[in-house]
Design a protein around this motif. Structure first.
Motif: not given
Ligand code: PMP
Length: 359
Positions: A173-198
């Motif tokens: 889903e995220l890759e499809r989304f990133l492919d759709r967003v124009p390159g001049d729009v900044l996409v910020v992936l806020d991964e404050a909790y990344r270390e808890f992802v399993r």
């Protein structure tokens, strides 16, 4: 004295001040704080020693370039040092990203409900918020978020795992989304909790940023690394986004104590990540018990759980507090409860169970 008051920017009208998770009431009974997604473990002795040593020279300004910390991060994440920028917590970095990209007439897209700071810092920038509701399952609706992009869109926050629901966006889903967003729009992936992802189906933003110049990843030392009180976060982004972050940084915004403690934390990562493993195990236990009690809880990948309570939210928060745990209510919607010490989690679970049985 004149009758006049200083003229403030109209953009500030109606902005609520950021409401932090409440600590236990002063003078009240002893209670656990499960309201700010903090790490319940005290500082590691080695990290505390390093921070204490750094405190001995706080008459001096810190290293503004955060040289040692950036070198350590570059090594740890295998990114060029020029692709890194630090800030006063990751919320500070998020605000800098807005300063760098958006102003009056621009639009900023994010899911809602999500991190409380997004609407505030967006409004401060002068840009308009475009909120895209979470799906019924509390997930980001990435298709609707991509559909919401206009030629005024400058920045999109994707909070993964999402605060306060805890669920994270999946790779396809995220890759499809990133492919759709124009390159001049900044996409910020806020991964404050990344270390808890399993869940292996949740992508690591730092892998996605590598061949996408419009992707910026936000991380923090506040959660898994237990340095919330020291205020240090960072971004991984291509030039010129990283360069823009250096320009918008508050000079000396990350103290030497914070920088040295962050370096010491990275060097003690094995020990710290064992604590994260223990919290993840507790999260599993809490989730299982809540579901056994009959609650519908999103599949959290963070250090908190989300209970949708609607009108019962305030009563639930009050019942928790009476039982000795302070949780984070979102009026009329639900409560976010941090995974804390086992004893704190037990108190929360007991309250959840009794509450569930009420008519
Ligand atoms: N992003 C998210 C999603 C958060 O939940 C938080 C903290 N509540 C932050 C950023 C900010 O954390 P800090 O400023 O402490 O790095």
């Amino acid at each position: 004295m004149t009758e006049k008051a200083p003229k403030l920017r109209a953009a500030l009208d109606g902005i609520p001040t950021y409401k932090p998770g409440r600590p236990p009431a002063p003078g009240g009974p002893r209670a656990y704080k499960l309201s700010s997604n903090e790490n319940p473990y005290p500082p590691l002795p080695g990290v505390l020693e390093t921070a204490t040593a750094a405190a001995g020279s706080f008459n001096r300004y810190p290293d503004m370039a955060c040289t040692a910390l950036l070198a350590e991060l570059a090594d740890r994440f295998e990114v060029p040092v020029t692709h890194l920028a630090t800030g006063t917590g990751s919320v500070g970095v998020a605000q800098q990203l807005l300063q760098a990209t958006a102003g009056p007439g621009d639009e900023v897209i994010y899911a809602w409900r999500s991190f409380e700071a997004y609407p505030i810092i967006t409004q401060i920038s002068g840009a308009a918020s475009v909120r895209v509701p979470l799906t019924g399952g509390e997930d980001h609706d990435l298709d609707a978020m991509a559909d919401a992009v206009t030629d005024r869109t400058r920045l999109i926050f994707v909070c993964t795992p999402n605060n306060p629901t805890g669920n994270a966006v999946r790779r396809a889903e995220l890759e499809r989304f990133l492919d759709r967003v124009p390159g001049d729009v900044l996409v910020v992936l806020d991964e404050a909790y990344r270390e808890f992802v399993r869940d292996p189906g949740i992508p690591d933003g730092i892998e996605l940023y590598r061949d996408r110049p419009n992707v910026c990843v936000l991380r923090t030392f506040s959660k898994a690394y237990g340095l919330a009180g020291l205020r240090v976060g960072f971004a991984v982004a291509h030039e010129p986004v990283a360069a823009a972050l250096r320009k918008t940084a508050v000079p000396f915004g990350v103290s030497q104590i914070a920088q040295d403690a962050a370096v010491a934390s990275l060097r003690s990562e094995n020990e710290l990540l064992k604590r994260v493993d223990a919290l993840v195990a507790e999260r599993g236990r809490v989730l299982r018990e809540l579901r056994a009690q009959g609650w519908t809880v999103p599949e959290t990948q963070a250090n908190f759980v989300w209970l949708r309570l609607g009108d019962r939210t305030a009563d639930f928060a009050a019942a928790c507090e009476k039982a000795g745990v302070v949780v984070r209510p979102f009026a009329g919607e639900g409560a976010r409860v941090t995974i804390g010490e086992a004893a704190a989690n037990d108190l929360f679970l007991r309250t959840a169970e009794s509450f569930r049985q009420e008519p």
